[in-house]
Motif scaffolding. Structure first.
Motif, PDB file in Angstrom:
ATOM      1  N   ARG A 108      67.083  42.393  20.445  1.00 33.25           N
ATOM      2  CA  ARG A 108      67.856  42.693  19.245  1.00 33.25           C
ATOM      3  C   ARG A 108      66.893  42.856  18.066  1.00 33.25           C
ATOM      4  O   ARG A 108      65.753  42.390  18.119  1.00 33.25           O
ATOM      5  N   LEU A 136      60.756  34.815  12.008  1.00 37.76           N
ATOM      6  CA  LEU A 136      61.689  33.719  12.256  1.00 37.76           C
ATOM      7  C   LEU A 136      61.725  33.384  13.747  1.00 37.76           C
ATOM      8  O   LEU A 136      61.795  32.215  14.129  1.00 37.76           O
ATOM      9  N   SER A 184      60.779  29.881  15.689  1.00 36.66           N
ATOM     10  CA  SER A 184      61.679  29.199  16.619  1.00 36.66           C
ATOM     11  C   SER A 184      60.967  28.866  17.918  1.00 36.66           C
ATOM     12  O   SER A 184      61.013  27.726  18.396  1.00 36.66           O
ATOM     13  N   LEU A 200      66.340  30.638  27.668  1.00 38.15           N
ATOM     14  CA  LEU A 200      67.055  30.543  26.393  1.00 38.15           C
ATOM     15  C   LEU A 200      66.638  31.656  25.434  1.00 38.15           C
ATOM     16  O   LEU A 200      67.475  32.325  24.815  1.00 38.15           O
ATOM     17  N   VAL A 201      65.345  31.872  25.337  1.00 37.16           N
ATOM     18  CA  VAL A 201      64.834  32.839  24.371  1.00 37.16           C
ATOM     19  C   VAL A 201      65.116  34.272  24.824  1.00 37.16           C
ATOM     20  O   VAL A 201      65.574  35.113  24.036  1.00 37.16           O
ATOM     21  N   ARG A 232      67.404  35.373  26.830  1.00 37.67           N
ATOM     22  CA  ARG A 232      68.831  35.654  26.689  1.00 37.67           C
ATOM     23  C   ARG A 232      69.235  35.759  25.214  1.00 37.67           C
ATOM     24  O   ARG A 232      70.037  36.606  24.832  1.00 37.67           O
ATOM     25  N   GLY A 233      68.671  34.889  24.410  1.00 35.58           N
ATOM     26  CA  GLY A 233      69.023  34.898  22.996  1.00 35.58           C
ATOM     27  C   GLY A 233      68.556  36.138  22.271  1.00 35.58           C
ATOM     28  O   GLY A 233      69.142  36.547  21.277  1.00 35.58           O
ATOM     29  N   LEU A 234      67.478  36.745  22.777  1.00 33.95           N
ATOM     30  CA  LEU A 234      66.933  37.929  22.131  1.00 33.95           C
ATOM     31  C   LEU A 234      67.468  39.227  22.717  1.00 33.95           C
ATOM     32  O   LEU A 234      67.300  40.296  22.116  1.00 33.95           O
ATOM     33  N   HIS A 272      69.478  32.881  11.815  1.00 34.23           N
ATOM     34  CA  HIS A 272      68.725  33.390  12.960  1.00 34.23           C
ATOM     35  C   HIS A 272      68.791  32.434  14.142  1.00 34.23           C
ATOM     36  O   HIS A 272      69.054  32.837  15.278  1.00 34.23           O
ATOM     37  N   LEU A 273      68.572  31.156  13.867  1.00 36.41           N
ATOM     38  CA  LEU A 273      68.553  30.167  14.955  1.00 36.41           C
ATOM     39  C   LEU A 273      69.932  30.017  15.597  1.00 36.41           C
ATOM     40  O   LEU A 273      70.050  29.920  16.827  1.00 36.41           O
ATOM     41  N   GLU A 302      72.260  32.285  15.892  1.00 31.89           N
ATOM     42  CA  GLU A 302      72.441  33.444  16.762  1.00 31.89           C
ATOM     43  C   GLU A 302      71.646  33.307  18.045  1.00 31.89           C
ATOM     44  O   GLU A 302      72.151  33.495  19.151  1.00 31.89           O
ATOM     45  N   LEU A 303      70.387  32.976  17.881  1.00 32.02           N
ATOM     46  CA  LEU A 303      69.489  32.882  19.030  1.00 32.02           C
ATOM     47  C   LEU A 303      69.998  31.863  20.049  1.00 32.02           C
ATOM     48  O   LEU A 303      70.043  32.132  21.261  1.00 32.02           O
TER      49      LEU A 303
END
Lengths: 225, 225
Positions: free
Chosen positions: A154, A160, A164, A205-206, A208-210, B201-202, B204-205
DNA sequence: GTCTATAGGCTGATAGAC
DNA sequence: GTCTATCAGCCTATAGAC
């Protein structure tokens, strides 16, 4: 291989003493911070006389500077140069997290030093150490930017996202020793999680989150997860 | 309101001095760690004599203990009791992150104290402070477990997830001061990110990273993002 | 190159005047 | 309740013997 421990006679291996002091200093500074350690204790851990700190490093501060350099010398090849720009961003990101974690798990005191350096003037009044760390992580930023441009991630803010990921990694490894200590002393109920589990968890986690939300199969979770 | 600053005459407001020492101690300990601060400097920042540290807190260590208590007294109501068990887990998690960030942004020295306490024996030789922090975050664990049971989250390890989230949050806020300092001194090229951007941001992530993969619309990103 | 001995400074804590 | 004066202890750094 040379003798690494001091014998009854006087000076034998200058490098051995130097390394012993570096190891002892790293352990001590990581555990209690620069101001929290005395040269006497560092010398005691190293098994040599405290005067040798001044002789080899010019003083306590000099020992810290040498340690800061050592951290980047060892982290540099493992992190800064590792993610292959020719691979896709998802693989790059997983490789980065894996490489970082491997180094952090192998040298357990490094994450603490990095975190201390990023917090305040305790171990690093001038902020040069923190600056070097953030610069070294331009690699991570580059991976994120590439992934966004490729359409795999995304359009997140790379800075940021970097904070994280780096925060999760540094936090986990920098507090691992404390977590273990509390678990063994029965002060906490749950057993300390293993590094490998955490790494796989964070990758999932990352990634999938991205993941870009462009229909199905845009960012497929790889089979090894 | 009473006079908070000392006048020419002697003792007037015992609470004012106590609070001034607490504020000064928090600032100093956060910036350079327990061992890195001298009672003289704390007293100088507070504008009082250093002997008053012993009088009001029984010594330097007593001042630190009082500060640790203060951190939890202020963090407790904001964090431990906030996530409403009746809301859904996704909302709970967003609320938790938001509440944590609001407190951390308001009391910028707290994250540093928490992180220092979680790292080693510098500010907390016995580990009691770290233990209290991890216990206070059972709320976060509970939210994650609930989300998994509700089928909104993937079946992740709650402890690892807690470490990831907490790590990102603490890292961002604990290093915010350093990042700002480096940006203003021109040592780094990019401007320091704002806390509110990071929080969104966090959220959402993490929400996306945790989302259960049960078809479309399982964990919809809410409109406010 | 490593040690012992020592110097000089600063620290945290306290006794006592106000 | 706050200050000044002072203490003993520990710290880092260094000079000099070996």
């Amino acid at each position: 291989m040379r003798v690494t421990k001091n014998r009854n006679s006087n000076h034998r291996d200058p490098e051995a003493t130097r390394n012993a002091l570096l190891t002892a200093g790293l352990e001590c500074f990581a555990e209690r911070g620069f101001a929290g350690c005395t040269t006497q204790e560092i010398a005691r851990i190293a098994g040599v006389n405290k005067a040798l700190i001044s002789y080899h490093f010019g003083g306590k501060q000099g020992l810290l500077d040498a340690l800061h350099n050592q951290v980047f010398e060892r982290l540099g090849p493992g992190i800064t140069g590792l993610p292959d720009p020719r691979g896709d961003a998802v693989t790059n990101l997983k490789d980065y997290i894996g490489a970082f974690a491997r180094l952090a798990d192998l040298n357990t005191d490094y994450p603490v030093m990095l975190l201390r350096g990023l917090m305040a003037g305790d171990t690093d009044p001038e902020g040069g150490f923190a600056n070097r760390l953030l610069e070294s992580n331009r690699v991570l930023t580059a991976i994120l930017v590439k992934g966004i441009e490729e359409g795999r991630f995304r359009p997140v803010d790379p800075l940021l996202t970097q904070a994280s990921i780096l925060g999760s990694l540094l936090f986990f490894f920098a507090t691992a020793a404390t977590r273990r200590r509390m678990a063994s002393s029965g002060k906490i109920d749950s057993p300390p999680p293993h590094a490998l589990h955490f790494v796989e968890h964070l990758k999932e986690l990352v990634i999938r989150g991205l993941a870009a939300e462009s229909g199905p199969g845009a960012a497929p979770p790889d089979p090894e997860g």
